[in-house]
Design a protein around this motif. Sequence first.
Motif, PDB file in Angstrom:
ATOM      1  N   LYS A 220      20.160  41.896  27.243  1.00 17.18           N
ATOM      2  CA  LYS A 220      19.842  40.478  27.363  1.00 17.18           C
ATOM      3  C   LYS A 220      19.061  40.174  28.650  1.00 17.18           C
ATOM      4  O   LYS A 220      19.281  40.782  29.699  1.00 17.18           O
ATOM      5  CB  LYS A 220      21.182  39.737  27.313  1.00 17.18           C
ATOM      6  N   LYS A 224      20.512  34.226  25.732  1.00 17.59           N
ATOM      7  CA  LYS A 224      21.185  35.056  24.746  1.00 17.59           C
ATOM      8  C   LYS A 224      20.213  35.750  23.784  1.00 17.59           C
ATOM      9  O   LYS A 224      20.365  36.916  23.477  1.00 17.59           O
ATOM     10  CB  LYS A 224      22.185  34.199  23.962  1.00 17.59           C
ATOM     11  N   TYR A 225      19.199  35.022  23.300  1.00 16.43           N
ATOM     12  CA  TYR A 225      18.284  35.630  22.331  1.00 16.43           C
ATOM     13  C   TYR A 225      16.980  36.050  22.979  1.00 16.43           C
ATOM     14  O   TYR A 225      15.893  35.866  22.446  1.00 16.43           O
ATOM     15  CB  TYR A 225      18.092  34.704  21.123  1.00 16.43           C
ATOM     16  N   ASP A 226      17.129  36.635  24.168  1.00 14.64           N
ATOM     17  CA  ASP A 226      16.009  37.124  24.954  1.00 14.64           C
ATOM     18  C   ASP A 226      16.370  38.575  25.282  1.00 14.64           C
ATOM     19  O   ASP A 226      17.291  38.815  26.062  1.00 14.64           O
ATOM     20  CB  ASP A 226      15.958  36.244  26.229  1.00 14.64           C
ATOM     21  N   ASN A 227      15.724  39.535  24.619  1.00 20.14           N
ATOM     22  CA  ASN A 227      16.098  40.939  24.807  1.00 20.14           C
ATOM     23  C   ASN A 227      15.016  41.665  25.594  1.00 20.14           C
ATOM     24  O   ASN A 227      13.943  41.931  25.077  1.00 20.14           O
ATOM     25  CB  ASN A 227      16.312  41.620  23.449  1.00 20.14           C
TER      26      ASN A 227
END
Length: 369
Positions: A220, A224-227
């Motif tokens: 992360k 949260k939705y940033d990888n």
Amino acid sequence: MQFIDLAEQQRRIRSNIDTRIAAVLDHGKYIMGPEVGELEVALADYAGAKHCISCANGTDALLIALMALKVEHGDAVFVPSFTFASTAEVVPVVGATLVLVDIDPSTYNMCPESLKRCISTAKREGLRPAVTIAVDLFGLPANYPEINEISAENGMKVISDSAQGFGGTINGKRTGSLADITTTSFFPAKPLGCYGDGGALFTDNDEWASIMASIRLHGKGTQKYDNVRVGMNSRLDTIQAAILLEKLKVYPEELNARQYAASQYTSLLENLFVTPRIPEGYSSSWAQYTLAASTRDERDLVMEKARNSGVPTMIYYPKPLHQQTAYSSSMADPSGLENSQRASSTVFSLPMHGYLDEAKIVTTVRALQ
Ligand SMILES: *Cc1c(COP(=O)(O)O)cnc(C)c1O
């Protein structure tokens, strides 16, 4: 008699644990709830490390450490042959080459001279020496003063696998602050255990700490939705963190009780067996109290006699890694792994936990005598 008695501790702190678990059920933040951060602060403080990152188990902790150090194909990672499989299995998982190092016969921990021979061998084979994973076997910190120096001279980092050694010290410094990155396990039977699986990483390095925290949450980034990197799912459950917060409170006292039991065992048994050697300036968390017999036959006979008197004993570990099917073709010390070999055929461990009373110690000693 139990080999590790977890019930006595539970009786002592049960109502506090119930209260902590109830608080988690009330707030409902089962994943990464507030107890996780609270525990990380408490553990870092106890270990004397700048950062603590909790994770799902001690094996993941080792894997996350290797990933954070960017260990990859072409790298050599040095591991003692006399340890639990976890220490070794993470190495091929990241594509690196496992090199098996022999142990010092008096401490059962990694032998610095063997490490030097293994580093030369790896270099000759065209590998880049990358990381030493030293293990605090049976609770005794490894020889970090020498291992850190040899590793630094070769441009390598040191990971301390302190799954068994959490709370042990060298000259007053605790495990968690003795190597570049330290890993531990909260498997129930470890000195500091929870009621399921759990683990943690320690480091003073800000960059590694933030990378390790990211890896355990799917790589992360800021959201949260940033990888931003390849990661995994390796969180410590909030309920386990809540349980550990209560267990950590009694841990220093339990370590004293383990130390007392170990001293009693040693003074009553040192004429009969090889008792554990604790080097000057070191203290052990006594994950195991381990004796050595003079031969395999003697060991097996003593264990059978103890069993017949109702005293359980265990062998950690009956086979060194270089004799395990999965690791038998690994690169190893060119002078051999004699000490690992010999330890696995002569050692056995006695009942050990923080609630061994005088009567149990005496019963165990009589059975062995
Ligand atoms: C228990 C143990 C581990 C692994 O811990 P888990 O939490 O069971 O994954 C790693 N290394 C050593 C030396 C251990 O004893």
